[in-house]
Structure formats: C-alpha cells, structure tokens
Design a protein around this motif. Structure first.
Motif, PDB file in Angstrom:
ATOM      1  N   LYS A 655     102.639  34.096 -17.099  1.00 55.30           N
ATOM      2  CA  LYS A 655     102.022  32.779 -16.943  1.00 55.30           C
ATOM      3  C   LYS A 655     100.510  32.931 -17.016  1.00 55.30           C
ATOM      4  N   ALA A 656      99.916  32.304 -17.968  1.00 56.49           N
ATOM      5  CA  ALA A 656      98.463  32.408 -18.149  1.00 56.49           C
ATOM      6  C   ALA A 656      97.860  31.026 -18.297  1.00 56.49           C
ATOM      7  N   GLU A 657      96.650  30.889 -17.789  1.00 60.54           N
ATOM      8  CA  GLU A 657      95.895  29.652 -17.961  1.00 60.54           C
ATOM      9  C   GLU A 657      94.846  29.871 -19.038  1.00 60.54           C
ATOM     10  N   LEU A 658      94.782  28.940 -19.971  1.00 61.97           N
ATOM     11  CA  LEU A 658      93.885  29.063 -21.107  1.00 61.97           C
ATOM     12  C   LEU A 658      92.726  28.085 -20.994  1.00 61.97           C
ATOM     13  N   ARG A 659      91.584  28.565 -21.431  1.00 60.13           N
ATOM     14  CA  ARG A 659      90.381  27.719 -21.451  1.00 60.13           C
ATOM     15  C   ARG A 659      89.567  28.127 -22.675  1.00 60.13           C
ATOM     16  N   ALA A 660      88.927  27.171 -23.323  1.00 60.43           N
ATOM     17  CA  ALA A 660      88.149  27.448 -24.529  1.00 60.43           C
ATOM     18  C   ALA A 660      86.747  26.886 -24.396  1.00 60.43           C
ATOM     19  N   ARG A 661      85.807  27.579 -25.031  1.00 58.33           N
ATOM     20  CA  ARG A 661      84.442  27.069 -25.120  1.00 58.33           C
ATOM     21  C   ARG A 661      84.279  26.439 -26.493  1.00 58.33           C
ATOM     22  N   MET A 662      83.757  25.210 -26.507  1.00 55.30           N
ATOM     23  CA  MET A 662      83.634  24.447 -27.743  1.00 55.30           C
ATOM     24  C   MET A 662      82.271  24.663 -28.387  1.00 55.30           C
ATOM     25  N   ALA A 663      82.138  24.206 -29.619  1.00 57.77           N
ATOM     26  CA  ALA A 663      80.892  24.370 -30.362  1.00 57.77           C
ATOM     27  C   ALA A 663      79.730  23.652 -29.694  1.00 57.77           C
ATOM     28  N   ASP A 664      80.001  22.569 -28.972  1.00 54.13           N
ATOM     29  CA  ASP A 664      78.920  21.834 -28.316  1.00 54.13           C
ATOM     30  C   ASP A 664      78.657  22.312 -26.901  1.00 54.13           C
ATOM     31  N   GLY A 665      79.295  23.417 -26.483  1.00 51.84           N
ATOM     32  CA  GLY A 665      79.087  23.974 -25.154  1.00 51.84           C
ATOM     33  C   GLY A 665      80.046  23.475 -24.101  1.00 51.84           C
ATOM     34  N   SER A 666      80.876  22.500 -24.414  1.00 55.60           N
ATOM     35  CA  SER A 666      81.823  21.972 -23.442  1.00 55.60           C
ATOM     36  C   SER A 666      83.029  22.903 -23.311  1.00 55.60           C
ATOM     37  N   THR A 667      83.897  22.570 -22.355  1.00 60.64           N
ATOM     38  CA  THR A 667      85.078  23.386 -22.074  1.00 60.64           C
ATOM     39  C   THR A 667      86.338  22.584 -22.373  1.00 60.64           C
ATOM     40  N   LEU A 668      87.327  23.261 -22.946  1.00 61.65           N
ATOM     41  CA  LEU A 668      88.610  22.632 -23.273  1.00 61.65           C
ATOM     42  C   LEU A 668      89.711  23.395 -22.549  1.00 61.65           C
ATOM     43  N   GLU A 669      90.515  22.659 -21.772  1.00 63.84           N
ATOM     44  CA  GLU A 669      91.636  23.267 -21.076  1.00 63.84           C
ATOM     45  C   GLU A 669      92.846  23.332 -21.994  1.00 63.84           C
ATOM     46  N   GLY A 670      93.659  24.374 -21.798  1.00 67.18           N
ATOM     47  CA  GLY A 670      94.872  24.513 -22.573  1.00 67.18           C
ATOM     48  C   GLY A 670      95.867  23.400 -22.255  1.00 67.18           C
TER      49      GLY A 670
END
Length: 672
Positions: A655-670
C-alpha cells in the motif's frame, strides 16, 4: 498601441466621410462586415434568417447622405488616411462601427419598435429577401461545430468580442473601445468571457488564418441553397386563398359583433371558469408541439427540439391521448422506469411529439418536454399494462441527440434516428479491424434490429452504431453510439496520448484505428454502467510507460463516464503489452462523483502493482498526466522519480500513497 489602432483612432476624429469613400470600403470589405454581423446576431434566428439579416445590416451601414469633406486650407489636399484596403482606414472603421452597433441592438428590440427603421428606409430594411430557397453557410468540421454550439449559448457582446479579436484581429484595447462605443455596458467582461469560451470549446485554439471563425462555417457570403418544404408551400398558398374568403365574410359581419360588447366568455374568464381548462390543455393531443420537417437544417440548436414528428400514427389522436393521460396520471398497473435523477412528474406544458407508430407489434409514443424524453409503450398483448420510461436528455447536441431506443425485443434493439443522420452502420468494438456493416432504416427513421451488447450475459461481442451527420450540420462527422439500457444511447469518444510538448488534447470521435484498438480493450468494462443515465464515455490515454525488464510499453487509460444529471465516474486501467488485442485492461482504481479526467480535472495520477516477466519480481508502477514533473511514493514503499512515470521494486500488494509535483509547482494527489 499598434499602427492599426492609431490609424483608426485618428480617423475617428477627422470628420465624416463621403458616401463614395464609404461605398468603396463597403464593396472591398463586404465579406468581413457580413461575417461580423453574422457572428454577433442571435443564433436563435436560424442560419437562413441570420444570413439574410447579416447582409441587410452590412448594406444598411452605408451612409444615407453625402457630407462634404473638410479641407485644411483652400487648394491644399487634406491629410491622407490609411487606405481602406488595410482594414484600418477611416471608411472601413466607420462602417464596422455601424455594423457592430446594429448587430448588438438587433436582439434587444422587437421589429415593431418605434423608430427602429426610418420611414423612407423601410424597403431597404427588408432587403435582401429570398423566396422559395433556404440559404446557409457551408458546414465545417468538429472545431467549427464546437465553437458554434458554444457561441449559441453566449450573449451578443461576447460573440462580438470574439469576432473582433479573432476574425478582425484587433488588439484587446481596441476591442474594448469598440464594444464600449457600441453601447456594451461591460466590454472588459465580454472580452474575458469570449476568450474563456473559445478555449473551452477549442482547447488551445488556432490563431490567425487558422482560426475556426475564419472558416466557411462562419462565412455568410459563401452559402449553400436548398428548397423550402414544397408541399407545405403549396398548402400555404391554398390556405391563403381560403383565408381571404373568410376575411371577406368576417368583414361583412364585424359590425354585428361589435354591437354585442363584452359577453359571457369574458365574464367567465374573469371569474376563473375558463382557467380550469388550463390543466387539460397540457394533456390535449391537439396541443402537442411539432417541429417542421426541415427545421433542423436551419437552426444553431441541433437537438431534440428540432426533431419532426414521425411515425405512421403521429396523427392518431386516440393513441396520443392515452399516452398523455397515462403520463399525467398513471394507474398502479403501469410499469414505470426512470434513469437516476430523472423525475416522473406530469409535463408542465404541452410536450413535443417525436414519434408515434407501431414497432415490433407494440404501439410506441416518444415525447420530449425539454428536460426529459418519455417513451410510452402499449404491448402487443392487450392484457399487459402500458409501460412508461423516463430519461433526462436536456442539453443534448448533434451527437447525444442523434438517436433514441424505440424498442428492446429479446436480444436486440431498434433505434429512432435524428433527421440529420445521413449514414448508418454497425460495427463490433471487439473486432477493431473489421469493417462496419450496413444497417437498414425505415422511412420513418426506425432502424432494423441491432444486437444488444452483452445481452446473453457474455462479452464476446459489442455491437455499436456508427452514424454520420448530414453535411448540412458538419462535414465528414462520424461517431459511435452504444446501448447501455437507457432511452438515449451513449456517445463513445477517445483522447490520444499526449505528444511531446503538445498542449492538452481534446476528446475526438472514436472512429480512428487507434481509438478502435483502445476501445477493444475497454468495451467489456461498460456493463457496469448500464441503467446509470450515462451520456458519454471517453477513453483518455493519459500516459505511456516503458516497463522494466524490456517488457514493452504500457498504456495508462482513464475511462470517464459522464451522466446526463452531471456527476461522473472514472476507471483507471493499465493496458499491458503482449496480450490479446481485445484483452481487458487491468483495473487500477475507480472513483465516483469526481471531476477527474474531465476538462475540470485535467490532471491525474495513479499506481498499480506489476510482476516482471523475467525476474518474477514485483514492481510499483505509477504514471501521471502530461504536466507531472516528479512522482513520490510514501507508506509501504518510499521512492521518487523524475518525470511522469515511476517503476520501483516493491513487495506484492504493498500500500503506497502517491503524490506528484506539477509544472506550476503545485501538488497532485494520487487517485484513490
């Protein structure tokens, strides 16, 4: 401020222009002026009327009287302005301002408004006129259709702003000034709304010469012609003759009627005695709304409101009366079904008749009240009670308003097609390489029986309709519809994977080879959507990932189902390489009542476990949409990777939680 703006602002203060100058500019730039009027005028006029009104407005922009031009000094010629051919000359600027003012005002005042047309100019006001023909601009492509539909819901100021910016290629400042001079209360708001509307309809829209507003769809100087309804025209001539006779008789008896004064009818209306009949008006079959046969070809609103009444029993008042009475007050024995979010209340106004006829031995009546489509069915077995089926069909368009299910008999369905459908075929989604087959259509628009997808409980085939719209609506526009158990079939679309550095891509029709190959691996996920009131389903290949151990490339697909009532649901699937062309994608995550994978949720991130074919090791795979720059995993496994994809070894079932950094600096949750 650019040269054109400076020229026009200077010209605006140089004084009036002669009629000769204005006429020269009008002749040279006539198509531009007519296009500006055509785009600004209310789409509710219909394409035929809007073309004629646009030409009339452009022609009436010519000044009525010649005014002497000013001289700076005797014998010295005045300063020359930019030539009319540049589009920035004072003559053209003045004409454009006149056309803009009249086009904006046209939809605000009724034709009988005092002073709207000067008495000496009344004849010129009604010209040009066309008798016996309907005229309309050439049909455009998908972009033009999307923009036309978006403009039909906008106000005149917004349409004018978009025309000035994209068709006239003016700066934002000059556009705001022209709108303000034409009487627009909030020109800046109109300009912002126009830009948002264009981006919403076209995504990253074309600019300059490639903009859809410059295509034939919005060019009222290049038109097609078709005859009017010849039988109706002949009937009207006969009716007009009869009306003259009736008018003569009425004129002879009119003095007697005038001497009677107010009578019992007026007193009954005042006391409410006649108001009791208002409820009965809705259920009177003689009050059903019926569109003209050719109305769909002369309107910017292409949906159920322009379906003509069809079927061999459309004039059977007894059948129509039973349908309306059952809808208004159904007995307990009536079987009623409705899609989620669809009310079953009686109609508030006389509904529109779409169809009444016999299909597969049953009597079927299709009605529409603007928000809902209702199917009334009298079974072939007279001992069986009638059936009422309700479905939401508001905000339909040329595609989602293209067909309705008339009957479902055993493992097959029959459809009633919209009057704008020119070509009808069927194809099997599980055979993407096979050509489509012909589908017969009766004269009243009802198709031959089409096998229902998965009717036997298995998914060994998935028949769909492949329809093509008339070129009077949009050129070369084919699309797919599938039956998921509701009155309105579901529109299937496809969004290709992101290109290198390309902007976000828009959903397109699922008729190409790549779209059909993708849907072959998705179709058998559709049964979970049956009876859910789904309007459209889109397959978006939001990422492609090279797998470890040289296992090939996998596609990450977000399948989004949008309902007629608004909420949507998504299924993210992983389509692995090396499997059968019709092998189902592996479900990764499902979410309901979400904006993910839509134009309001354009970014997505998801992960899944995967077993390497060579080592037998398990991996955590993750992929995000095009603006994801870095992915981080926490929880059962901690890892990060640059880019829009990630593949790391991880225990099976972790079980893993995913998070991404976007091109505009914001964060996107999986997506969970």
């Amino acid at each position: 401020m650019d040269t054109q703006d400076r020229t026009e602002r200077t010209a605006a203060h140089e004084g009036p222009l002669s009629v000769a100058q204005a006429e020269a500019a009008l002749v040279e730039h006539y198509p531009r002026l007519v296009r500006l009027a055509f785009i600004t005028l209310p789409p509710a006029l219909g394409r035929h009327r809007r073309v004629l009104v646009a030409h009339g407005i452009a022609q009436r922009a010519l000044p009525a009287r010649t005014r002497p031009a000013r001289r700076t000094a005797p014998g010295v010629p005045g300063q020359r302005t930019a030539p009319a051919g540049t589009g920035g000359g004072s003559a053209y600027a003045a004409l454009r301002a006149r056309v803009l003012r009249e086009s904006l005002a046209y939809g605000k005042r009724p034709g009988w408004w005092p002073g709207r047309v000067p008495a000496p100019d009344r004849l010129r006001h009604v010209l040009p006129a066309v008798w016996g023909l309907r005229v309309f601009p050439a049909a455009g492509g998908a972009d033009e259709l999307a923009l036309e539909q978006a403009l039909s819901g906008a106000d005149a100021a917004t349409r004018a702003a978009l025309a000035l910016r994209r068709a006239e290629d003016l700066t934002e400042d000059r556009t705001r000034d022209l709108l303000a001079e034409a009487g627009v209360a909030e020109p800046a708001l109109a300009l912002r709304t126009a830009e948002r509307l264009a981006k919403k309809a076209l995504g990253e829209s074309a600019e300059g010469a490639g903009h859809p507003l410059l295509s034939g769809e919005f060019d009222p100087c290049f038109v097609h012609t078709r005859p009017t309804d010849l039988l109706r025209r002949r009937h009207r001539l006969r009716t007009a003759g009869a009306a003259l006779v009736v008018a003569a008789v009425a004129a002879a008896t009119l003095p007697l009627e005038l001497r009677e004064g107010p009578g019992t009818q007026e007193r009954e209306a005042a006391t409410g005695a006649r108001n009791a009949s208002i409820a009965q008006r809705v259920t009177d079959p003689r009050n059903l709304v019926r569109a003209k046969d050719d109305e769909w070809a002369d309107t910017s609103r292409v949906d159920f409101t322009v379906w003509p009444a069809r079927g061999d029993r459309r004039d059977d008042l007894a059948l129509l009366d039973r349908a309306l009475k059952v809808w208004s007050a159904p007995a307990r024995t009536v079987r009623i079904s409705s899609t989620p979010g669809t009310g079953t209340a009686p109609p508030a106004e006389p509904p529109r008749l779409l169809y009444a006829g016999d299909v597969d031995g049953a009597a079927v009546v299709l009605l529409n009240d603007g928000d809902r489509t209702v199917r009334y069915t009298e079974p072939a077995d007279a001992s069986q009670p009638p059936v009422l089926d309700f479905a939401r069909t508001d905000d339909a368009d040329v595609v989602t308003g293209a067909a309705l299910v008339v009957t479902r008999e055993g493992p097959a369905s029959r459809f009633l097609l919209a009057p704008w459908i020119d070509e009808t075929r069927t194809r099997d989604l599980l055979k993407p390489g096979a050509p489509g087959g012909e589908l017969a259509v009766r004269g009243d628009g009802v198709t031959a029986a089409v096998p229902r997808p998965g009717a036997g409980g298995t998914c060994d085939s998935w028949p769909v309709l492949q329809l093509r719209s008339s070129e009077l609506i949009v050129e070369k526009h084919a699309f797919l519809l599938t039956d998921l158990g509701d009155l309105a079939p579901v529109h299937l679309t496809y969004t290709p994977p992101p290109g290198s550095g390309a902007p976000a891509r828009q959903p397109r029709e699922a008729t190409g080879a790549a779209a059909l190959a993708n849907w072959a691996r998705t179709a058998c996920h559709l049964p979970s959507l049956r009876g859910a009131g789904v309007r459209a389903v889109n397959n978006w290949v939001y990422a492609q990932q090279t797998l470890p151990e040289g296992a090939g490339r996998a596609d990450w697909v977000c399948t989004r189902a949008d309902t007629w009532r608004g909420p949507g649901r998504v299924l993210v699937q992983l389509q692995l390489p090396g499997t059968s062309p019709t092998a189902l994608g592996v479900p990764v995550v499902e979410a309901r009542d979400t904006a993910a994978c839509s134009r309001f949720g354009q970014h997505v991130l998801a992960g899944a476990g995967w077993k390497g074919p060579k080592s037998g090791d398990w991996y955590l795979l993750a992929a995000g949409s095009r603006k994801v720059q870095r992915i981080q995993a926490t929880g059962g496994v901690r890892a990060d990777a640059n880019g829009a994809t990630m593949a790391v070894r991880a225990p099976r079932g972790v079980k893993a939680e995913l998070r991404a950094r976007m091109a505009d600096g914001s964060t996107l949750e999986g997506l969970r």
